[in-house]
Design a protein around this motif. Structure first.
Motif: not given
Length: 258
Positions: A66-67, A69-70
């Motif tokens: 995941k990033t 932001e996620e």
């Protein structure tokens, strides 16, 4: 409503999991893991055994794919919409190479309360495994925690060659992929026979620790096929020494011993 607000006073806990051994978690980290509703853990860096401490009904979210932001969006949604307590579980200590700075900024911007729980860093676990003190009186009194430039650039004032000039106990993180370059820079200031502790996945079942002369640092890294999760400690303190602190010396007087 007051009880609900109180329960949300600290909604996200950014927790340091230490280098890998579940027994090295702080007591506070263990308590939080055993009570939190949601655990977001860096599954590429934190052993799954640590999840045994969590509630059986806790929601476990893996974040390796995941990033930022996620990850932050998940934390905000669980807190704001579902009113759940969240643990963001990091490897080592959050204050070192954990990308926690930007997470805290984004949580603050979203008005999500958070608390940071420190963890043991790899350099501390390594010193304990090696049975050494990295600050020996009369030999070395400074510890430098750093990395070599790679995909993440190091400021020019913090280049490894500059820091090596201090000949302190130097703890080199995130540098296994650039070990030849690191060795060359270190040899500009440390003697070639200065000992280096190469520490791979400390606290994990496949832990490796090798102590070699500095001029064999790169060769050993390649022989052991160490690419990531490797810490190097370069220090004169790795040699047997008779240095002694004055604190407990019978000739040293202080407030508690006249």
């Amino acid at each position: 409503m007051e009880n609900q607000l109180n329960s949300l006073k600290t909604a996200v806990y950014i927790v340091g999991a230490g280098p890998g051994d579940p027994d090295l978690l702080t007591v506070k980290a263990q308590k939080l893991l055993s009570t939190a509703d949601v655990i977001l853990f860096a599954d590429a860096l934190v052993p799954e055994q640590i999840l045994d401490l969590c509630r059986q009904d806790a929601e476990i979210i893996r974040t390796a794919d995941k990033t930022l932001e996620e990850i932050v969006a998940l934390m905000v949604e669980r807190v704001r919409s579902q009113h759940k307590s969240v643990v963001r579980l990091h490897s080592g200590d959050p204050s070192l190479y954990s990308a926690v700075h930007e997470q805290m900024q984004m949580l603050a911007e979203a008005n999500i309360p958070f608390e940071v729980i420190p963890g043991i860093s790899a350099f501390q676990a390594a010193a304990a495994k090696l049975k050494v003190e990295l600050t020996v009186p009369g030999l070395v009194q400074t510890i430098i925690l750093t990395r070599i430039s790679g995909r993440t650039e190091v400021p020019t004032t913090e280049e490894l060659t500059t820091l090596a000039a201090h000949q302190a106990s130097l703890c080199l993180y995130l540098s296994a992929r650039h070990v030849e370059n690191a060795q060359a820079k270190l040899l500009e200031h440390y003697l070639s026979d200065t000992l280096v502790a190469i520490c791979f996945r400390l606290g994990w079942p496949d832990e490796k620790i090798r102590v070699v002369p500095l001029n064999q640092m790169a060769e050993c890294t390649h022989q052991e096929n160490l690419i990531r999760t490797t810490l190097y400690i370069i220090s004169p303190a790795l040699l047997p020494t008779s240095g002694r602190s004055r604190l407990y010396n019978p000739e040293y007087h202080h407030l508690f011993r006249s």
